[in-house]
Design a protein around this motif. Structure first.
Motif, PDB file in Angstrom:
ATOM      1  N   ALA A 102       0.881  -1.175   0.000  1.00 14.72           N
ATOM      2  CA  ALA A 102       0.000   0.000   0.000  1.00 14.72           C
ATOM      3  C   ALA A 102       0.910   1.214   0.000  1.00 14.72           C
ATOM      4  O   ALA A 102       2.046   1.136   0.474  1.00 14.72           O
ATOM      5  N   VAL A 103       0.418   2.308  -0.528  1.00 11.35           N
ATOM      6  CA  VAL A 103       1.195   3.551  -0.510  1.00 11.35           C
ATOM      7  C   VAL A 103       0.482   4.543   0.399  1.00 11.35           C
ATOM      8  O   VAL A 103      -0.735   4.706   0.317  1.00 11.35           O
ATOM      9  N   ARG A 104       1.237   5.155   1.295  1.00  7.99           N
ATOM     10  CA  ARG A 104       0.675   6.225   2.138  1.00  7.99           C
ATOM     11  C   ARG A 104       1.531   7.470   1.909  1.00  7.99           C
ATOM     12  O   ARG A 104       2.763   7.361   1.913  1.00  7.99           O
ATOM     13  N   ALA A 105       0.876   8.581   1.717  1.00  9.52           N
ATOM     14  CA  ALA A 105       1.621   9.814   1.434  1.00  9.52           C
ATOM     15  C   ALA A 105       1.287  10.894   2.446  1.00  9.52           C
ATOM     16  O   ALA A 105       0.164  10.963   2.954  1.00  9.52           O
ATOM     17  N   GLN A 106       2.281  11.696   2.752  1.00  5.86           N
ATOM     18  CA  GLN A 106       2.080  12.897   3.589  1.00  5.86           C
ATOM     19  C   GLN A 106       2.600  14.070   2.786  1.00  5.86           C
ATOM     20  O   GLN A 106       3.731  14.017   2.299  1.00  5.86           O
ATOM     21  N   VAL A 118      -0.952  11.466  -4.834  1.00  9.90           N
ATOM     22  CA  VAL A 118       0.407  10.900  -4.740  1.00  9.90           C
ATOM     23  C   VAL A 118       0.296   9.391  -4.534  1.00  9.90           C
ATOM     24  O   VAL A 118       1.001   8.601  -5.176  1.00  9.90           O
ATOM     25  N   GLU A 119      -0.643   8.987  -3.657  1.00  9.94           N
ATOM     26  CA  GLU A 119      -0.776   7.558  -3.357  1.00  9.94           C
ATOM     27  C   GLU A 119      -1.153   6.775  -4.610  1.00  9.94           C
ATOM     28  O   GLU A 119      -0.561   5.734  -4.910  1.00  9.94           O
ATOM     29  N   SER A 120      -2.138   7.282  -5.377  1.00  8.57           N
ATOM     30  CA  SER A 120      -2.498   6.482  -6.560  1.00  8.57           C
ATOM     31  C   SER A 120      -1.415   6.532  -7.628  1.00  8.57           C
ATOM     32  O   SER A 120      -1.135   5.515  -8.266  1.00  8.57           O
ATOM     33  N   ASP A 146       1.559  -6.305   3.096  1.00 11.40           N
ATOM     34  CA  ASP A 146       2.838  -6.850   3.586  1.00 11.40           C
ATOM     35  C   ASP A 146       3.822  -5.707   3.816  1.00 11.40           C
ATOM     36  O   ASP A 146       4.562  -5.711   4.790  1.00 11.40           O
ATOM     37  N   LEU A 147       3.831  -4.756   2.896  1.00 15.38           N
ATOM     38  CA  LEU A 147       4.763  -3.626   3.025  1.00 15.38           C
ATOM     39  C   LEU A 147       4.047  -2.313   2.710  1.00 15.38           C
ATOM     40  O   LEU A 147       3.172  -2.275   1.845  1.00 15.38           O
ATOM     41  N   ILE A 148       4.457  -1.276   3.424  1.00 13.29           N
ATOM     42  CA  ILE A 148       3.886   0.050   3.176  1.00 13.29           C
ATOM     43  C   ILE A 148       4.981   0.938   2.588  1.00 13.29           C
ATOM     44  O   ILE A 148       6.070   1.056   3.169  1.00 13.29           O
ATOM     45  N   VAL A 149       4.680   1.506   1.439  1.00 16.44           N
ATOM     46  CA  VAL A 149       5.586   2.501   0.851  1.00 16.44           C
ATOM     47  C   VAL A 149       5.089   3.857   1.340  1.00 16.44           C
ATOM     48  O   VAL A 149       3.914   4.187   1.159  1.00 16.44           O
ATOM     49  N   ARG A 150       5.958   4.595   2.017  1.00 16.24           N
ATOM     50  CA  ARG A 150       5.549   5.917   2.521  1.00 16.24           C
ATOM     51  C   ARG A 150       6.278   6.992   1.726  1.00 16.24           C
ATOM     52  O   ARG A 150       7.500   6.922   1.553  1.00 16.24           O
ATOM     53  N   VAL A 151       5.489   7.950   1.285  1.00 18.63           N
ATOM     54  CA  VAL A 151       6.051   9.038   0.481  1.00 18.63           C
ATOM     55  C   VAL A 151       5.847  10.344   1.244  1.00 18.63           C
ATOM     56  O   VAL A 151       4.743  10.623   1.719  1.00 18.63           O
ATOM     57  N   PHE A 152       6.921  11.100   1.379  1.00 14.66           N
ATOM     58  CA  PHE A 152       6.847  12.394   2.063  1.00 14.66           C
ATOM     59  C   PHE A 152       7.106  13.488   1.047  1.00 14.66           C
ATOM     60  O   PHE A 152       8.161  13.491   0.410  1.00 14.66           O
ATOM     61  N   VAL A 153       6.137  14.355   0.911  1.00 18.07           N
ATOM     62  CA  VAL A 153       6.312  15.491  -0.001  1.00 18.07           C
ATOM     63  C   VAL A 153       6.273  16.739   0.865  1.00 18.07           C
ATOM     64  O   VAL A 153       5.271  17.021   1.532  1.00 18.07           O
ATOM     65  N   ILE A 159      10.392  12.306  -0.892  1.00 19.53           N
ATOM     66  CA  ILE A 159      11.215  11.172  -0.454  1.00 19.53           C
ATOM     67  C   ILE A 159      10.329   9.926  -0.483  1.00 19.53           C
ATOM     68  O   ILE A 159       9.231   9.923   0.088  1.00 19.53           O
ATOM     69  N   VAL A 160      10.818   8.891  -1.153  1.00 15.66           N
ATOM     70  CA  VAL A 160      10.084   7.623  -1.217  1.00 15.66           C
ATOM     71  C   VAL A 160      10.788   6.641  -0.286  1.00 15.66           C
ATOM     72  O   VAL A 160      12.012   6.473  -0.359  1.00 15.66           O
ATOM     73  N   THR A 161      10.016   6.029   0.603  1.00 13.69           N
ATOM     74  CA  THR A 161      10.609   5.114   1.587  1.00 13.69           C
ATOM     75  C   THR A 161       9.784   3.833   1.651  1.00 13.69           C
ATOM     76  O   THR A 161       8.632   3.803   1.214  1.00 13.69           O
TER      77      THR A 161
END
Ligand SMILES: C[S@@+](CC[C@H](N)C(=O)[O-])C[C@H]1O[C@@H](n2cnc3c(N)ncnc32)[C@H](O)[C@@H]1O
Length: 371
Positions: A102-106, A118-120, A146-153, A159-161
């Motif tokens: 899943a992608v979560r963005a801030q 950003v998430e989509s 299983d894994l979360i991709v977190r994006v900080f803008v 930054i993609v983590t």
């Protein structure tokens, strides 16, 4: 734009913690093998470390909420700039063929797009990159990935983590079976104990200990006990970590001398019972003592006091007499340092040597270091 090479012997990480306490948490990350630890944003530290730090942080770092492995960062003024960061990634080092994500963005700042955009966009870019690189489409699971991709803008930087901790922050400790009405975050309690910085033979007291979080975190820090988070951290599912690196390394320092002298008191016998129960679950009950006592009256027999005072917000109690009497007990004791979390430091009438502005919900609070 920079993409991080996950075959290198040092990786870049971001770690989240309580806002205002970044420097103390950064020092702990450095002790655990990190280097160049610095505050990147409020509540976020960046640092470099070998891959083995991931298991070590999840076992021993008491002040961190999440550990994020940085994958790529770059300037961004559009969504295309952010998806370009994903295009540069080697997806097979991150996600296994069957692993869901899943992608979560801030996002903070002035942009022509919102966090869900950003998430989509990043989600689609990961799917496309996976298809191009290995011909399969990784499943998206927004509820239990299983894994979360977190994006900080933040403004013009993205930054993609990948989140090595997972859904549940490390501040949620398994030992906290008995909850008090207003418990402090264990990570914050751990930072306060480090701010107090007692020598191994000094007496540490929390005269208003509630369900015991401060004494428990103090004992666990002094004894170098492992953290027991409520859920298994996500890093064990991360492809880039091989089995050796994900095995929890034993980091225990050898401790000489007498066990630490750490005590908790509370006026409420139920809180004292809760503190004992939590200490038992944390495996530090033998080190700690909890007793019922009134902080307005009981003399303070301690070298160091670490405590979280009632704010008087949820109850109608007048906290002024408590603050005045507690300050008097402190002044007449031979305590050399007190670290106090409060929303009403003004009522203590004591001059702090350091004041750290904090927030609890909408309430402005502070940690005061009084020498
Ligand atoms: C903010 S809570 C502490 C929470 C605690 N740090 C925890 O994590 O559970 C404040 C505590 O002060 C206690 N308290 C209030 N008046 C007191 C007094 N006169 N003497 C001792 N404890 C008192 C309350 O019972 C409450 O447990």
């Amino acid at each position: 734009m920079s993409t991080h090479d996950l075959t290198a012997d040092r990786w870049r990480f971001l770690a989240t913690t309580n806002r205002g306490l970044e420097d103390i948490a950064a020092a702990e990350l450095t002790e655990l093998g990190g280097s160049d630890a610095e505050t990147l944003y409020p509540g976020m530290i960046e640092f470099a470390a070998p891959p083995a730090v991931v298991s070590r942080v999840h076992a021993y770092c008491r002040q961190i909420h999440r550990l994020l492995l940085e994958l790529a960062r770059g300037r961004c003024s559009s969504l295309a700039d952010i998806t370009a960061l994903v295009d540069s990634l080697d997806i097979s080092r991150i996600l296994g063929p069957e692993q869901s994500f899943a992608v979560r963005a801030q996002r903070r700042g002035d942009h022509s797009f919102e966090s869900p955009d950003v998430e989509s966009a990043v989600g689609q870019a990961i799917v496309d990159a996976s298809r191009a690189q290995r011909g399969t489409r990784p499943p998206v699971d927004l509820d239990d990935p299983d894994l979360i991709v977190r994006v900080f803008v933040r403004e013009r930087r993205a930054i993609v983590t990948v989140d090595t901790t997972g859904q549940y922050s490390l501040h949620r400790r398994r030992y906290r079976v008995a909850e008090h009405a207003a418990p402090i975050r264990p990570t914050m309690a751990a930072s306060m104990y480090r701010l107090a910085d007692p020598d191994p033979d000094e007496r540490v007291v929390d005269p208003l200990c509630g369900c015991g979080t401060v004494p428990i975190e103090a004992a666990a820090t002094a004894l170098d006990r492992r953290i027991e988070p409520v859920h298994e951290p996500a890093f064990r599912r991360l492809r880039a970590l091989d089995a050796d690196e994900s095995a929890i390394s034993d980091h225990r320092r050898q401790r000489d001398g007498a066990p630490p002298d750490i005590r908790g008191f509370d006026i409420d016998p139920e809180a004292v019972a809760d503190a004992r129960e939590n200490a038992r679950h944390a495996g530090v009950a033998d080190t700690l003592s909890f007793e019922t006592a009134d902080a307005r009256q009981r003399p303070i027999a301690a070298d160091v006091v670490v405590t979280d005072l009632p704010f008087g917000v949820r109850t109608d109690d007048d906290i002024r007499p408590l603050y005045a009497d507690f300050a008097e007990r402190l002044a007449e004791s031979d305590c050399r340092r007190a670290v106090i979390h409060t929303a009403r430091g003004d009522l203590l009438g004591l001059e702090p040597t350091r004041r750290i502005e904090m927030r609890r919900g909408r309430l402005e609070t502070a940690i005061l270091v009084i020498d």
